[in-house]
Design an enzyme around this catalytic site. Structure first.
Site, PDB file in Angstrom:
ATOM      1  N   ASP A 178       0.883  -1.169   0.000  1.00  0.00           N
ATOM      2  CA  ASP A 178       0.000   0.000   0.000  1.00  0.00           C
ATOM      3  C   ASP A 178       0.924   1.224   0.000  1.00  0.00           C
ATOM      4  O   ASP A 178       1.522   1.571   1.009  1.00  0.00           O
ATOM      5  CB  ASP A 178      -0.874  -0.053   1.258  1.00  0.00           C
ATOM      6  CG  ASP A 178      -1.608   1.262   1.523  1.00  0.00           C
ATOM      7  OD1 ASP A 178      -1.374   2.243   0.796  1.00  0.00           O
ATOM      8  OD2 ASP A 178      -2.402   1.296   2.479  1.00  0.00           O
ATOM      9  N   CYS A 225      -8.084   6.460  10.383  1.00  0.00           N
ATOM     10  CA  CYS A 225      -8.440   5.171   9.778  1.00  0.00           C
ATOM     11  C   CYS A 225      -7.440   4.089  10.158  1.00  0.00           C
ATOM     12  O   CYS A 225      -7.094   3.234   9.332  1.00  0.00           O
ATOM     13  CB  CYS A 225      -8.555   5.265   8.256  1.00  0.00           C
ATOM     14  SG  CYS A 225      -9.791   6.419   7.709  1.00  0.00           S
TER      15      CYS A 225
END
Ligand SMILES: Cc1ncc(COP(=O)(O)O)c(C=O)c1O
Lengths: 153, 417
Positions: B211, B375
């Site tokens: 990511d 998050c």
């Protein structure tokens, strides 16, 4: 000074440092938890209702200053009142915070709670101010938890 | 030492004033004060050349891609595919067909979860990911585990926010099928030692997804050198628009994977009996893509290259080190994330002050930071905090803005004093 800053200075100077009715309530007969998943605010509310009267109320929690001050002022304002009167305050507080009630021009019963009108300048923080009131509503209706994400503003 | 002399000491090759002039939004005021934008890890701002390219495309070049023989469609197709080539060069992909346009990092990860995970991961299999992942690199894999009866194994980290590599190696076993990992943590700033971690996974025959949402905007990324199997990132965090992102995948994997969505463009031939899928990357780009956004991302890449990823990284590191030094001197500050290798992300808490209150009061000073769990709730749990305040820098930030942040924090503390 903006209303937002004024809100901060008034409520933080006072209620954040010295929250009223903060702690546990051993002989509570209603309880509810309030949770704001977006910022992690969490409060526990405990009440003792005698028939229709709020005899005792206490809260605890890990929250931001706006939520804590709102909870603190809520407890002092509803203690000794009937559930029906408290429900009126819940409704008016929500309406004020979301801009539906203009406390400057419309009749209301909010008194000093009016200082929270400043939260309208901080739209991302409206939920912090309203959370204790949602939680009180949940306690009256014997729901064990309230969240700011139920979309019922 | 005064902060002024520190500024001089930290001066970098990059001409910040010149760069800032390219960003119209940086000139605006917030609450009647100059904007100090320190929320770049959430989304970055867009420079004028990217804005202009978007407008020019809509004004004079727009049509659907890969569909028609008319002139506009040819132009749109050429520009869209040209953007793909730019992305491929930016990350040094072996071939452009290894570059899939997505909606962003989140969709990139979900694409791999569907295309690879659902095809190849079975009951009893294990997926390794780290304790510092963004929710978007946790939730899709949890969904997959639930569906397949597979399970997640978590690489733990130390108190600095660094992954424990010994523990990582111990997680591998005969059931390990996949590793998915943030290149850079958005909540802590940690730059993970991904090259070695990929090597370890490959020794066990396990492919790796990175990511790169917080890496691609801030450092040169070479997917061939990393040897990652997949790499994904978002345009809006690197001066491009929202709605566009990239998934890189090695061709050998992409060819074996099942499509993510069905529709137009991803097919070669359709009858009611059988559909033949298109070749990669089109197999994974069902429907009309975000054409203008892809083209604008290409220009954002040109823009970053024009400044140079090396110069960008150097300036941001100087900002990080200056900001860290200054913040450490503020009483009651706890910095969350103190890894040796960090990107320009500064997460912190202030004693007795909830991060949301800090965020709101800083906003009143025109200073935009993020407050919350970023998050990454498992990261917050690991450090025992409900939330943090986070300042995250881009190459267009200045040392004076760091000073404004520090002054703002002092003001916040005064309200609470
Ligand atoms: C590390 C990381 N991964 C994934 C994402 C999700 O990116 P997007 O919302 O652009 O899909 C983000 C963005 O916040 C991020 O920081």
């Amino acid at each position: 000074m903006s209303d937002g800053r004024q809100l901060y200075q008034e409520v933080i100077m006072d209620h954040n440092k010295k929250p009223r009715n903060y702690g546990v309530l051993a002989d509570a007969n209603r309880r509810a938890e309030g949770h704001n998943p977006l910022c992690g605010d969490h409060i526990s509310l405990a009440l003792r209702l005698d028939d229709d009267l709020i005899r005792e109320i206490a809260f605890q929690g890990e929250t931001c200053a706006i939520c804590k001050a709102s909870a603190s002022m809520m407890t002092t304002n509803v203690k000794g009142k009937s559930v029906a009167d408290a429900e009126t305050l819940i409704q008016e507080f929500r309406d004020m915070a979301t801009g539906k009630l203009d406390t400057a021009t419309q009749a209301h019963h909010l008194g000093r709670l009016n200082v929270f009108a400043g939260v309208r300048e901080l739209p991302t923080r409206v939920k912090c101010a309203v959370l204790p009131w949602h939680t009180l509503h949940a306690a009256f209706h014997e729901e064990s938890s309230a969240t700011t994400e139920s979309g019922e503003f | 030492m005064t902060s002024v002399s520190l500024h001089k000491q930290a001066a970098t090759a990059l001409d910040v004033d010149k760069v800032r002039a390219d960003f119209p939004i940086l000139m605006r005021r917030v609450h009647d004060l100059p904007l100090v934008y320190l929320d770049n890890a959430a989304s970055s701002q867009m420079p004028q050349p990217v804005i202009e390219r978007w407008v020019r495309y809509q004004q004079s070049e727009h049509a659907n891609v890969h569909r028609a023989v008319h002139a506009l469609s040819e132009i749109a197709t050429r520009e869209y595919e040209g953007a793909r080539d730019k992305v491929a060069r930016f990350i040094n992909a072996h071939e452009s067909r290894e570059v899939i346009f997505t909606r962003g990092t989140t969709e990139g990860i979900n694409l791999v979860m569907h295309g690879f995970g659902r095809a190849f991961i079975k009951q009893g299999d294990e997926i390794i990911l780290s304790a510092l992942e963004h929710h978007s690199n946790i939730v899709p894999w949890q969904m997959l585990c639930e569906e397949k009866g597979a399970r997640l194994r978590i690489i733990p980290m130390n108190d600095a926010g660094e992954l424990l590599l010994d523990e990582y190696e111990k997680l591998f076993n005969a059931h390990t099928r996949f590793v998915t990992l943030a290149h850079v943590s958005n909540a802590l700033g940690t730059v993970n030692p991904v090259r070695g971690m990929i090597h370890t996974a490959h020794q066990h025959g396990v492919p790796v997804l990175l990511d790169g949402a917080q890496a691609a905007p801030h450092m040169a990324v070479d997917v061939q050198e990393l040897d990652c199997d997949f790499y994904t990132f978002s345009g809006h965090k690197m001066c491009g628009p929202t709605g566009i992102g990239v998934l890189y995948g090695k061709a050998q994997w992409l060819e074996k994977m099942q499509p993510y969505q069905g529709g137009g463009d991803m097919i070669l031939n359709v009858t009611f009996e059988k559909t033949t899928y298109n070749a990669i990357p089109y197999k994974f780009e069902a429907g009309t893509p975000p054409i203008a956004a892809a083209i604008a991302l290409g220009v954002a890449i040109d823009y970053l290259n024009g400044i140079g990823m090396g110069a960008i990284a150097q300036h941001e590191q100087a900002l990080l080190s200056y900001a860290t030094t200054q913040l450490r001197q503020v009483k009651g500050v706890r910095i969350i994330g103190t890894a040796q290798e960090k990107a320009a992300v500064l997460s912190f808490t202030l004693e007795g002050i909830h991060p949301h209150d800090a965020g709101t009061l800083l906003d009143m000073e025109g200073i935009a930071i993020r407050a919350g769990h970023h998050c990454a709730q498992p990261v917050m749990q690991r450090f025992g905090v409900p939330a943090t305040a986070r300042a995250s820098f881009a190459f267009y930030n200045t040392f004076a803005e760091v000073d404004a942040l520090i002054a703002g924090i002092h003001k916040v503390q005064k309200v609470f004093a």
